[in-house]
Design an enzyme around this catalytic site. Structure first.
Site, mmCIF file in Angstrom:
data_model
loop_
_atom_site.group_PDB
_atom_site.id
_atom_site.type_symbol
_atom_site.label_atom_id
_atom_site.label_comp_id
_atom_site.label_asym_id
_atom_site.label_seq_id
_atom_site.Cartn_x
_atom_site.Cartn_y
_atom_site.Cartn_z
ATOM 1 N N GLU A 44 -3.061 0.165 12.995
ATOM 2 C CA GLU A 44 -4.142 0.559 12.090
ATOM 3 C C GLU A 44 -5.508 0.398 12.756
ATOM 4 O O GLU A 44 -6.400 1.205 12.566
ATOM 5 C CB GLU A 44 -4.086 -0.323 10.827
ATOM 6 C CG GLU A 44 -5.174 -0.020 9.824
ATOM 7 C CD GLU A 44 -4.969 -0.776 8.522
ATOM 8 O OE1 GLU A 44 -4.323 -1.847 8.559
ATOM 9 O OE2 GLU A 44 -5.450 -0.305 7.482
ATOM 10 N N GLU A 73 0.850 -1.175 0.000
ATOM 11 C CA GLU A 73 0.000 0.000 0.000
ATOM 12 C C GLU A 73 0.897 1.240 0.000
ATOM 13 O O GLU A 73 1.183 1.768 -1.041
ATOM 14 C CB GLU A 73 -0.946 -0.034 1.203
ATOM 15 C CG GLU A 73 -2.094 0.931 1.053
ATOM 16 C CD GLU A 73 -3.456 0.326 1.293
ATOM 17 O OE1 GLU A 73 -3.560 -0.831 1.709
ATOM 18 O OE2 GLU A 73 -4.443 1.047 1.050
HETATM 19 C C1 RAM Z 1 -6.636 1.712 3.815
HETATM 20 C C2 RAM Z 1 -5.479 2.597 4.044
HETATM 21 C C3 RAM Z 1 -5.771 3.920 4.687
HETATM 22 C C4 RAM Z 1 -7.208 4.270 4.698
HETATM 23 C C5 RAM Z 1 -7.965 3.704 3.540
HETATM 24 C C6 RAM Z 1 -9.422 4.010 3.576
HETATM 25 O O1 RAM Z 1 -6.323 0.714 2.917
HETATM 26 O O2 RAM Z 1 -4.514 1.909 4.792
HETATM 27 O O3 RAM Z 1 -5.272 4.024 5.987
HETATM 28 O O4 RAM Z 1 -7.278 5.670 4.664
HETATM 29 O O5 RAM Z 1 -7.789 2.345 3.399
#
Ligand code: RAM
Length: 920
Positions: free
Chosen positions: A772, A508
């Site tokens: 996250e 990502e």
């Molecule tokens: C995820 C990313 C990010 C987020 C989006 C919506 O894959 O890691 O943190 O903003 O999605």
């Protein structure tokens, strides 16, 4: 008589000397000279660069009333106080930053020297500052002589989803001999792709990931290196190693979701371009530019990809290829590539650097021959390998953020980022190797194939980042929160990697904008992110969709339609606003303004009766727990916030009509919003924590109901066991709103919470970084749960946005105007903490705010920098009870009592150190 006269003379002399010394002690000194936010930048291309400095001075209430800047074409001229390039003259002004150069036009490839002096509040003159300097890059098209050179390595693209294509790095070299004695040598270089510049056997500069990531169709950054010291009088060899990088390699989740393109988003073959300017002692010059006379080949780097990793076969090294005396007959003529449309510019932010070297804490061996090195914290960067062994030995390095129960690293959450480095030994003594064109997010390095048993010297963690977290300090009486602060900084460092990435480990690593806007103000407290964000705003502006929306992330390499989302796209307004607020930067507002207006039009167009619907890819309050805020609510509320910020930014730019226009827009949105979402009871129609936090923070609550709304939010949090139900967006706003509406105690309870979901939960589970998800990991699951293996990063700064509250409220350091000239010191004083110590290096100097309890006595230690004033909030109505040092404040003329009510007393102070105490 004579003797008497002499004594008198000596007495006079010494007393005047003493007096002079006293004056000298009080004299202001000018420090930290910067140009365009950089210390002595090399090769800038801003034609009217901005100066800044910081003032130091003893005593209280010190200020600058005038300044004088001198810019000279040589150190000699400057030493003689000859401002032959610019002499601002004595300028009556208290500005110490954003001062725009106003001298003769600046010339390509020239170095300029500058210094500054100031006059203080009693018109006393300071000494000159020390000399600072900068140089200009190549400003005109005609200055550029280099061609983009490289060579093709053909391949089969037919199975793009199932097999990786990882081409070898290209090596380029050129031997040259200066015709005469060299006075100065400068290299101007860049690449489409990534490059490392080599000169006479060594790397030039200390940059990583040059030239940085931009929308290469629009712009490409070049670097300027002063190489004078490394040039020989005889043969010299300049070389470059180039790889795909963001230009041609794998980016983000393209392969995972099987986009049409999985790599080569900007081009197919990386290529290098540059030139060396030799200035001879006799005043003549020569340019060695990339052209067809260079030689091109391959070498030891067999694969190099940001996401996938690097393969280095040391047996294939062309020993000495980048140094004099090498025979390059087998090397080929390079191919010349054309650079399509973009501009050639200077990176405004500065490149990724090695900010720390880490020795591993320990090595484990979960399986025979599999060694796992624990680096002690979850970083972004690479591992340096040190090894001795037989030729052809193949060592593999893999990277993980957590361990599984069996002690092996977990890599499932890396998804399709292979994140594997391979080194093949040449068998020639001790070999030390670092990859050049890949990086990983990791705490653990798994080493296999190592000859014998490695010791701790075998692996060194090389932390890579664009910024250094040295702008603040924070400590409190709660150890968990202190660790949290460390974790926030570690994660900021790991993700401020040329762009603010969401995460550094999986496939990502994109400049996700919801994350960036929510974290922006926090970032400013930890590091000087002004140059970094100036660069990112260029990316953001470049990535704006033709129809006005800002995208989900920037740069935006994918060609997908409708890629925007409320609260993500709003970064286009929120980040510039914070640049203004924190750094007093209006130039960046000017740069962004047209785009922001277009964005506001896009929103107006999408709205019905001032309600902007969800729309686009709407993630709402992403990764919230147990409560969902509607996408419509997110869309509508952020529209209001944008209008409010636009009004303030228009005002700052002197655009009065626009300011009025956006104020009216805000009022209209507010009316519509209240009608749709706020009930007469003071509840929101959706009644989630996040809905209160947004509406209150964005000023979308009717004034008479706001306290009720805040009370309801507090009640909900209590009912929820002092825990959040919020995600990326709601969380920090809950904290800010609680403090704004008198719920500091409750905010501290959330801050100190250790049960899921909370920050403390991650710290108690041993985290060294910000996760996250609220529940990314638990000790019991130890990396084996389903969740751990899927979309799950242990280095995601978004939830670290509590740093904003920690400094704005817990320590209480804010700016009333822009750039901390008028400071607010309003700590959230509470019995929930014994003490909080915070400090912040603002653009106007060092501010600190510390408070602690001694029984019922509150003590506040405050430092306010020269040339600023502060309003200090002391939570007592009893003015006569407040002391500074051991004097009643009413006795001190330098302290102004602005107001006192049942809640607090507000004082105004000038620069200096203060110790306030009061019984509460
Ligand atoms: C995820 C990313 C990010 C987020 C989006 C919506 O894959 O890691 O943190 O903003 O999605």
């Amino acid at each position: 008589m004579k003797i008497k006269f002499l004594t008198l003379f000596i007495t006079l002399l010494s007393s005047s000397f003493l007096f002079a010394q006293d004056v000298n002690n009080r004299a202001i000194t000018v420090k930290e000279l910067r140009l365009e936010y950089h210390v002595n930048p090399k090769g800038i291309d801003v034609l009217k660069p901005r100066f800044s400095w910081v003032l130091l001075g003893e005593g209280r209430g010190r200020a600058q009333t005038s300044y004088r800047i001198l810019v000279s074409s040589s150190q000699k001229a400057l030493d003689k106080n000859e401002g032959d390039v610019w002499d601002s003259g004595k300028t009556a002004s208290n500005n110490t930053n954003q001062i725009v150069y106003n001298g003769i036009s600046l010339t390509s490839n020239r170095t300029y020297f500058w210094k500054v002096k100031v006059w203080d509040e009693s018109s006393a003159e300071s000494n000159w500052s020390q000399t600072a300097h900068w140089s200009m890059g190549l400003l005109k098209f005609s200055n550029w002589k280099g061609l983009f050179i490289s060579h093709d390595v053909g391949y089969d693209k037919t199975d793009k989803y199932n097999s990786l294509y990882l081409p070898p790095a290209r090596y380029l070299r050129k031997s040259f001999t200066p015709a005469k004695k060299v006075k100065k040598a400068t290299a101007y270089t860049t690449a489409l792709g990534l490059y490392e510049l080599r000169l006479n056997g060594s790397k030039v500069g200390d940059d990583y990931f040059a030239p940085g990531w931009t929308d290469y169709n629009k712009r490409l950054y070049y670097q300027t290196y002063d190489i004078t010291e490394s040039i020989n009088q005889g043969e010299n060899v300049i070389g470059a190693v180039i790889a795909d990088g963001w230009y041609a390699g794998y980016i983000g989740y393209g392969l995972l979701v099987r986009l049409d393109k999985v790599r080569e988003y900007y081009g197919v073959n990386p290529s290098f371009m540059g030139q060396i300017h030799l200035e001879y002692q006799d005043g003549t010059t020569e340019i060695i530019a990339t052209d067809r006379s260079w030689k091109s080949s391959q070498g030891a780097i067999r694969e190099a990809d940001i996401l996938m990793g690097e393969v280095y076969d040391a047996t294939m090294e062309n020993t000495g290829w980048d140094a004099p005396g090498y025979n390059d007959v087998s090397w080929k003529k390079p191919k010349v590539y054309t650079y399509p449309n973009g501009e050639l510019q200077v990176h405004p932010g500065g490149l990724v650097k090695n900010t720390e070297r880490i020795r591993p804490l320990k090595i484990t061996e979960p399986e025979p021959g599999t060694y796992v090195f624990d680096m002690g914290k979850n970083i972004a960067g690479i591992a340096e390998l040190k090894v001795q062994g037989p030729k052809g030995t193949k060592i593999q390095l893999r990277f993980g953020e957590i361990l599984k129960r069996d002690g092996n690293i977990q890599t499932e959450n890396l998804r399709l980022a292979r994140a594997t480095d391979t080194y093949i030994l040449k068998g020639d003594g001790v070999e030390v190797w670092q990859p050049k064109f890949t990086y990983h997010g990791f705490q653990y390095v798994e080493v296999t194939g190592f000859p014998g048993k490695p010791d701790l010297d075998a692996i060194t963690g090389i932390v890579l980042s664009s910024t250094v977290n040295d702008a603040s300090t924070f400590s409190s009486s709660n150890a968990m929160n202190n660790q949290l602060y460390e974790n926030i900084k570690t994660t900021q460092s790991a993700n401020f990697f040329d762009i603010p990435t969401d995460c550094p480990q999986r496939d990502e690593r994109l400049g996700w904008l919801g994350d960036a806007q929510t974290y922006m103000r926090s970032a400013t407290y930890n590091a000087d992110v002004a140059p970094f964000m100036t660069k990112f705003l260029v990316d953001l502006d470049d990535a704006q969709r033709w129809y006005g929306a800002y995208p989900n992330f920037a740069p935006f390499p994918y060609s997908r339609p409708a890629q925007y989302s409320p609260a993500w796209m709003d970064a286009g307004v929120i980040i510039p606003y914070n640049m203004y607020k924190v750094y007093n930067d209006t130039r960046v507002l000017e740069y962004m303004y047209e785009g922001m207006e277009k964005f506001m039009e896009f929103q107006a167009d999408a709205s019905t009766d001032f309600i902007r619907p969800g729309g686009g890819n709407n993630w709402g309050d992403w990764l919230s727990v147990n409560e969902t805020t509607s996408h419509g609510y997110v869309g509508a509320s952020f529209y209001g916030f944008d209008a409010k910020l636009m009004a303030e930014m228009a005002e700052a730019l002197g655009k009065k009509e626009d300011a009025a226009k956006y104020k009216t827009l805000f009022e209209n949105i507010k009316k519509a919003f209240v009608k749709k979402y706020i009930l007469d009871t003071g509840y929101t129609s959706e009644d989630t924590q996040t809905t209160y936090a947004f509406a209150l923070y964005f000023d979308l609550f009717p004034e008479e109901l706001a306290q009720k709304g805040a009370d309801r939010l507090a009640e909900k949090i209590k009912k929820n066991g002092f825990k959040f139900s919020t995600g990326f967006l709601g969380t920090k706003h809950v904290m800010l709103v609680l403090s704004q509406y008198g719920y500091d105690d409750l905010a501290y309870k959330l801050f100190k919470q250790t049960e899921y979901p909370s920050w403390g939960y991650s710290v108690e589970n041993g985290s060294t970084s910000i996760w996250e998800r609220w529940n990314s990991y638990t000790k019991d699951e130890a990396g084996n749960s389903d969740l751990n293996g899927k979309m799950n990063s242990f280095s995601h700064y978004a939830f670290g946005s509590v740093a904003e509250w920690m400094f704005l409220h817990a320590a209480g350091i804010d700016t009333e105007d822009s750039g901390y000239r008028n400071i607010i010191i309003k700590p959230a004083i509470s019995k929930e903490m014994d003490f909080i110590n915070g400090s912040y290096k603002s653009i106007n100097g060092h501010i600190s705010s510390a408070w602690n309890w001694k029984g019922n006595k509150l003590i506040m230690n405050i430092e306010i920098p020269v040339n600023t004033r502060a309003k200090v909030y002391i939570p007592t109505s009893n003015v006569s009870n407040i002391k500074e040092g051991n004097k009643a404040i009413s006795k001190l003329s330098e302290i102004k009592i602005l107001k006192s009510n049942s809640k607090e007393t507000v004082l105004e102070i000038g620069s200096g150190n203060y110790v306030f105490s009061t019984k509460i």
